[in-house]
Design a protein around this motif. Sequence first.
Motif, PDB file in Angstrom:
ATOM      1  N   SER A 116      10.989 -59.070 -42.826  1.00 55.10           N
ATOM      2  CA  SER A 116      10.069 -57.946 -42.733  1.00 55.10           C
ATOM      3  C   SER A 116      10.859 -56.639 -42.823  1.00 55.10           C
ATOM      4  O   SER A 116      11.878 -56.575 -43.513  1.00 55.10           O
ATOM      5  N   GLN A 117      10.407 -55.610 -42.121  1.00 53.07           N
ATOM      6  CA  GLN A 117      11.023 -54.302 -42.268  1.00 53.07           C
ATOM      7  C   GLN A 117      11.035 -53.563 -40.939  1.00 53.07           C
ATOM      8  O   GLN A 117      10.412 -53.977 -39.967  1.00 53.07           O
ATOM      9  N   ASN A 118      11.777 -52.458 -40.931  1.00 55.33           N
ATOM     10  CA  ASN A 118      11.786 -51.558 -39.793  1.00 55.33           C
ATOM     11  C   ASN A 118      10.888 -50.363 -40.065  1.00 55.33           C
ATOM     12  O   ASN A 118      10.452 -50.138 -41.197  1.00 55.33           O
ATOM     13  N   TRP A 119      10.593 -49.613 -39.016  1.00 60.39           N
ATOM     14  CA  TRP A 119       9.599 -48.546 -39.125  1.00 60.39           C
ATOM     15  C   TRP A 119      10.106 -47.417 -40.014  1.00 60.39           C
ATOM     16  O   TRP A 119       9.433 -47.006 -40.967  1.00 60.39           O
ATOM     17  N   THR A 120      11.275 -46.903 -39.710  1.00 59.22           N
ATOM     18  CA  THR A 120      11.937 -45.892 -40.537  1.00 59.22           C
ATOM     19  C   THR A 120      13.436 -46.089 -40.365  1.00 59.22           C
ATOM     20  O   THR A 120      13.880 -46.875 -39.528  1.00 59.22           O
ATOM     21  N   ILE A 121      14.221 -45.363 -41.149  1.00 66.12           N
ATOM     22  CA  ILE A 121      15.659 -45.364 -40.913  1.00 66.12           C
ATOM     23  C   ILE A 121      15.905 -44.819 -39.505  1.00 66.12           C
ATOM     24  O   ILE A 121      15.466 -43.729 -39.156  1.00 66.12           O
ATOM     25  N   GLY A 122      16.579 -45.606 -38.691  1.00 62.95           N
ATOM     26  CA  GLY A 122      16.881 -45.181 -37.331  1.00 62.95           C
ATOM     27  C   GLY A 122      15.892 -45.618 -36.284  1.00 62.95           C
ATOM     28  O   GLY A 122      16.125 -45.405 -35.094  1.00 62.95           O
ATOM     29  N   VAL A 123      14.772 -46.230 -36.694  1.00 56.31           N
ATOM     30  CA  VAL A 123      13.771 -46.713 -35.728  1.00 56.31           C
ATOM     31  C   VAL A 123      13.462 -48.178 -36.046  1.00 56.31           C
ATOM     32  O   VAL A 123      12.823 -48.476 -37.065  1.00 56.31           O
ATOM     33  N   PRO A 124      13.909 -49.104 -35.188  1.00 57.92           N
ATOM     34  CA  PRO A 124      13.676 -50.522 -35.454  1.00 57.92           C
ATOM     35  C   PRO A 124      12.239 -50.926 -35.151  1.00 57.92           C
ATOM     36  O   PRO A 124      11.500 -50.202 -34.479  1.00 57.92           O
ATOM     37  N   ALA A 125      11.868 -52.106 -35.641  1.00 54.87           N
ATOM     38  CA  ALA A 125      10.502 -52.579 -35.432  1.00 54.87           C
ATOM     39  C   ALA A 125      10.468 -54.086 -35.310  1.00 54.87           C
ATOM     40  O   ALA A 125      11.300 -54.798 -35.884  1.00 54.87           O
ATOM     41  N   LEU A 126       9.505 -54.558 -34.555  1.00 58.21           N
ATOM     42  CA  LEU A 126       9.117 -55.966 -34.545  1.00 58.21           C
ATOM     43  C   LEU A 126       7.740 -56.056 -35.191  1.00 58.21           C
ATOM     44  O   LEU A 126       6.818 -55.329 -34.815  1.00 58.21           O
ATOM     45  N   THR A 127       7.617 -56.914 -36.178  1.00 56.61           N
ATOM     46  CA  THR A 127       6.332 -57.097 -36.858  1.00 56.61           C
ATOM     47  C   THR A 127       5.495 -58.068 -36.049  1.00 56.61           C
ATOM     48  O   THR A 127       5.852 -59.241 -35.904  1.00 56.61           O
ATOM     49  N   THR A 128       4.392 -57.576 -35.515  1.00 57.08           N
ATOM     50  CA  THR A 128       3.582 -58.399 -34.620  1.00 57.08           C
ATOM     51  C   THR A 128       2.256 -58.836 -35.233  1.00 57.08           C
ATOM     52  O   THR A 128       1.583 -59.698 -34.663  1.00 57.08           O
ATOM     53  N   THR A 129       1.848 -58.241 -36.353  1.00 55.04           N
ATOM     54  CA  THR A 129       0.653 -58.714 -37.061  1.00 55.04           C
ATOM     55  C   THR A 129       0.910 -58.716 -38.556  1.00 55.04           C
ATOM     56  O   THR A 129       1.639 -57.875 -39.090  1.00 55.04           O
ATOM     57  N   LEU A 130       0.302 -59.676 -39.223  1.00 52.54           N
ATOM     58  CA  LEU A 130       0.342 -59.789 -40.682  1.00 52.54           C
ATOM     59  C   LEU A 130      -1.060 -60.119 -41.165  1.00 52.54           C
ATOM     60  O   LEU A 130      -1.754 -60.946 -40.559  1.00 52.54           O
ATOM     61  N   ARG A 131      -1.469 -59.480 -42.248  1.00 54.06           N
ATOM     62  CA  ARG A 131      -2.754 -59.872 -42.834  1.00 54.06           C
ATOM     63  C   ARG A 131      -2.628 -61.217 -43.558  1.00 54.06           C
ATOM     64  O   ARG A 131      -1.552 -61.589 -44.046  1.00 54.06           O
ATOM     65  N   GLY A 132      -3.735 -61.923 -43.623  1.00 57.13           N
ATOM     66  CA  GLY A 132      -3.797 -63.134 -44.416  1.00 57.13           C
ATOM     67  C   GLY A 132      -4.163 -62.805 -45.853  1.00 57.13           C
ATOM     68  O   GLY A 132      -4.321 -61.635 -46.237  1.00 57.13           O
ATOM     69  N   LEU A 133      -4.328 -63.843 -46.666  1.00 53.26           N
ATOM     70  CA  LEU A 133      -4.503 -63.636 -48.106  1.00 53.26           C
ATOM     71  C   LEU A 133      -5.319 -64.765 -48.709  1.00 53.26           C
ATOM     72  O   LEU A 133      -5.151 -65.934 -48.357  1.00 53.26           O
ATOM     73  N   ILE A 134      -6.235 -64.392 -49.609  1.00 54.42           N
ATOM     74  CA  ILE A 134      -6.782 -65.363 -50.556  1.00 54.42           C
ATOM     75  C   ILE A 134      -6.716 -64.740 -51.945  1.00 54.42           C
ATOM     76  O   ILE A 134      -6.849 -63.528 -52.107  1.00 54.42           O
ATOM     77  N   ARG A 135      -6.457 -65.574 -52.934  1.00 57.38           N
ATOM     78  CA  ARG A 135      -6.479 -65.123 -54.329  1.00 57.38           C
ATOM     79  C   ARG A 135      -7.448 -66.011 -55.095  1.00 57.38           C
ATOM     80  O   ARG A 135      -7.405 -67.238 -54.967  1.00 57.38           O
ATOM     81  N   VAL A 136      -8.314 -65.358 -55.862  1.00 54.04           N
ATOM     82  CA  VAL A 136      -9.304 -66.098 -56.634  1.00 54.04           C
ATOM     83  C   VAL A 136      -9.254 -65.648 -58.091  1.00 54.04           C
ATOM     84  O   VAL A 136      -8.881 -64.509 -58.394  1.00 54.04           O
ATOM     85  N   VAL A 137      -9.601 -66.559 -58.966  1.00 56.04           N
ATOM     86  CA  VAL A 137      -9.758 -66.246 -60.386  1.00 56.04           C
ATOM     87  C   VAL A 137     -11.244 -66.309 -60.707  1.00 56.04           C
ATOM     88  O   VAL A 137     -11.898 -67.340 -60.494  1.00 56.04           O
ATOM     89  N   VAL A 138     -11.771 -65.187 -61.195  1.00 57.65           N
ATOM     90  CA  VAL A 138     -13.187 -65.069 -61.529  1.00 57.65           C
ATOM     91  C   VAL A 138     -13.318 -65.036 -63.048  1.00 57.65           C
ATOM     92  O   VAL A 138     -12.722 -64.164 -63.705  1.00 57.65           O
ATOM     93  N   THR A 139     -14.065 -65.966 -63.599  1.00 58.30           N
ATOM     94  CA  THR A 139     -14.263 -66.036 -65.046  1.00 58.30           C
ATOM     95  C   THR A 139     -15.738 -65.801 -65.363  1.00 58.30           C
ATOM     96  O   THR A 139     -16.615 -66.495 -64.828  1.00 58.30           O
TER      97      THR A 139
END
Length: 455
Positions: free
Chosen positions: A187-210
């Motif tokens: 994951s990533q940190n908040w900014t240069i010089g400010v660390p972070a713990l990632t505590t939430t992540l969005r989920g995902l669905i991908r669909v193909v519509v024809t």
Amino acid sequence: MTDAVLSADHIAAVRERVAGLMPAVRTDLEALTRIPSVSLEAFDPEHVQASARATADLLRAEGLDVEIVAEGGQPAVIGHLDGPPGSRTVLLYAHHDVQPPGSDADWDTPPFEPTERDGRLYGRGAADDKAGIMAHVAALRAHAGNLPVGVTIFVEGEEEVGSDSLPTILQRHGDKLAADAIVLADSQNWTIGVPALTTTLRGLIRVVVTVSTLDHGVHSGMFGGAVPDAVTALIRLVATCHDEEGHVAVEGLSSGEAADLAFSEERLREESGLLPGVSTIGSGSFLTRIWAKPSLTTIGIDAPSVATSSNTLVPTASAKLSLRIAPDEDPDRAFTLLKEHLLAHVPWGATVDIELADKGSGFAADTEGPIYDQARAAFADAWGTDPVDIGVGGSIPFVAAFAERFPDAAILVTGVEDPDTRAHGANESLHLAEFERVCVAEALLLARLGALPRE
């Protein structure tokens, strides 16, 4: 807070050891970055295999028992080193596969030749996620063979293509990966010089519509005005997925609220590259919009290109839609809601086929308890400032897979990236000073967990 006391001298000694290790750590990181380990099927799989072998060699050099496993996908590396009797076990995760580099013309320097400019190391995978591998290696080296905890390192080889074989690996090799704490360095940190713990992540669905409107293409001058073409029908259908303000218009999807951190429109525009005059979409705080609410993007369209188009009513057209969902949303439920919406808004009686391409669950961490306390303390020791809890709008489905497989483990999502890393894009880079702090923090986390009394 449950504390594991580390003296100021101990903390300073770890910082000094890591600083002395960084030249060699960087050399090994650059060697990994030179391996073009793109895991997509269109690329040579030998490079991913070479990357796995190189990773295995790095772990063996630190005394770990190592094996390379492949359960129908790209190779992963598992290494283990026992700690003192009765000590906790920590699982350290990273991945050694990388995204395709894209056009060399988009890079200021060759993507697989790591190059330093202005304190950043540029190269595909230099940050995402070969720096994650080397952060784990640096933490081992900092303890010089005297680990205070047992350590298992798991380095996946197909994270960038969806981790398809991860469930099988967790099923067949999960006993080797069981741990009290799991550190997922992707994951990533908040900014240069400010660390972070990632505590939430969005989920995902991908669909193909024809969408289909004709059984063959016909002259647009002869039939246009009476007969609909598939491209226009597809555009109208996809457009129903947003309202005028840009909210996702699929009814019933869950939403959440993000942490109350300062995040201005100016910062959003700078980090995203939003063009002057283009407005933002949605409502609520910007962080809520990108971390906790659903978003829907058209990420691909199959239709005649501008260069090859003719005056023809196109019979069939397809679009791939990416729906990011709230951290606690059920992907199957979200797919059902999206499918129902699309079928209810088909224009002009067109024929529509909706295929689920892939899905992944979100994640919301339980941030209470002694292991999270020690993680926050280790970050504060390394950066000199307290970490913040952040969400990430992107999806990392493997995090939910680990949470499901190891429900009693504390899961810490950390990372080496910063807002200017440009992971997946041209000129991906690693901020070298921040990387050193990441290595210090992980070494201190192992020390703190080793000193933490068992309840």
